[in-house]
Scaffold this active site. Structure first.
Site, PDB file in Angstrom:
ATOM      1  CG  HIS A  61      -0.315   0.055   2.542  1.00 40.16           C
ATOM      2  ND1 HIS A  61       0.652  -0.848   2.963  1.00 40.16           N
ATOM      3  CD2 HIS A  61      -0.493   0.917   3.583  1.00 40.16           C
ATOM      4  CE1 HIS A  61       1.016  -0.534   4.203  1.00 40.16           C
ATOM      5  NE2 HIS A  61       0.355   0.530   4.596  1.00 40.16           N
ATOM      6  CG  ASP A  65       4.897   2.656   7.246  1.00 37.97           C
ATOM      7  OD1 ASP A  65       4.001   3.065   6.480  1.00 37.97           O
ATOM      8  OD2 ASP A  65       4.682   1.811   8.131  1.00 37.97           O
ATOM      9  CG  ASP A 206       0.957  -1.676   7.288  1.00 38.41           C
ATOM     10  OD1 ASP A 206       1.951  -2.405   7.490  1.00 38.41           O
ATOM     11  OD2 ASP A 206       0.960  -0.459   7.518  1.00 38.41           O
ATOM     12  CG  HIS A 265       4.372  -2.992  10.161  1.00 42.17           C
ATOM     13  ND1 HIS A 265       3.535  -2.263  10.973  1.00 42.17           N
ATOM     14  CD2 HIS A 265       4.541  -2.240   9.045  1.00 42.17           C
ATOM     15  CE1 HIS A 265       3.213  -1.128  10.362  1.00 42.17           C
ATOM     16  NE2 HIS A 265       3.812  -1.094   9.192  1.00 42.17           N
TER      17      HIS A 265
END
Ligand SMILES: [Zn+2]
Ligand SMILES: [Zn+2]
Length: 302
Positions: A61, A65, A206, A265
């Site tokens: 996406h 980051d 994410d 992450h």
């Protein structure tokens, strides 16, 4: 053999001891990068891997980051006089986002090929592997990826003899080529046994746990999954910001019965992911806290 390296394990912002989450693979002379946040090229250098064979870069996406390191990497590739095309794969808006970032990297000596993902899932065949993007659930459009390498069945000489296939065609058939000869058309399945187990790698970050992850993860030799929070009291926060806790990731790994799972992450506030791993391994014993530069060689069985 598929070489896999988790270049970084951080979320949101790079820290002095933690690069942003990105994954690099090497297979058959071609390298793939998934996500490229700020500092990713430093992480590649630190690992000692080369930029040159990178021919595909995928994005989950377009949060900073995961993509802000792209212009710098493109400049580095350009400075190395790359002329081979570079393929970029990502959610809708890919060309618009990359064009905007390229205001600071306008002239490159190599072409960029854009492959925008369409719909809930899409499969790309290239470089001897199959890359599948599948939609996950974040606060912007986001995809997870599986990379699969098939393995043909064993060569069966008995089968070839029974079908009277001339010896001179065996090696071509064995390597997967169809042979059109005077004697007729011969296909690899005529000399090969049933397909053997190949390799599978899954990368999701994410996202909340989703049915698309549950569907695509089974069969993975390695499942790299986001774990933003290790603290049990942050379950609500994970839900609100569309991320996962370590335990949610472990439940997905357990359900899918993957061989191994690495967490990545991490929230910048999470300084010692290892301290929660005891609890995580109660759910899924083959779980590891991902670390920058952690790598694995995935090999065919037997
Ligand atoms: Zn992120
Ligand atoms: Zn994000």
């Amino acid at each position: 053999m598929l070489d896999v390296c988790l270049l970084g394990s951080g979320g949101m912002m790079p820290l002095p001891y933690r690069y942003l989450t990105a994954l690099m693979t090497r297979f058959n002379g071609s390298s793939l990068l998934i996500d490229c946040g700020e500092g990713t090229q430093v992480a590649v250098k630190e690992k000692g891997w080369s930029f040159k064979p990178i021919d595909v870069i995928c994005f989950t996406h377009y949060h900073g980051d995961h993509i802000s390191g792209l212009p710098g990497l493109l400049l580095t590739m350009g400075n190395a006089d790359r002329s081979e095309p570079l393929t970029l794969i990502g959610p809708k808006g890919l060309e618009r986002v990359v064009t905007a970032l390229r205001v600071i990297a306008p002239e490159l000596p190599f072409p960029i090929v854009y492959r925008e993902i369409e719909g809930a899932e899409q499969t790309f065949e290239m470089n001897g592997y199959r890359l599948k993007a599948f939609r996950v659930n974040h606060n912007v459009l986001c995809y997870g990826y599986t990379l699969e390498i098939d393995r043909a069945g064993k060569f069966d000489a008995q089968k070839a003899k029974e079908r009277n296939i001339p010896l001179k065609y065996w090696s071509r058939l064995q390597s997967g080529e169809e042979v059109k000869a005077e004697e007729g058309v011969f296909t690899p399945d005529m000399v090969l046994g049933p397909p053997r187990k190949g390799l599978k790698l899954t990368y999701t970050t994410d996202t909340r746990p989703t049915d698309s992850i549950r569907k695509n993860v089974p069969g993975s030799d390695l499942f790299i999954c986001e774990g933003m929070y290790g603290e049990k009291d942050k379950a609500a926060k994970a839900k609100e910001y569309k991320h996962m806790t370590f335990y949610e990731a472990a439940e997905l790994a357990k359900e899918a019965q993957v061989k191994e799972m690495w967490l990545t992450h991490y929230s910048p506030s999470l300084t010692r992911p290892e301290q929660y791993m005891g609890e995580v391994r109660k759910i899924f014993p083959q779980a590891k806290a991902g670390k920058d530069g952690m790598s694995a060689e995935l090999k065919f069985e037997d």
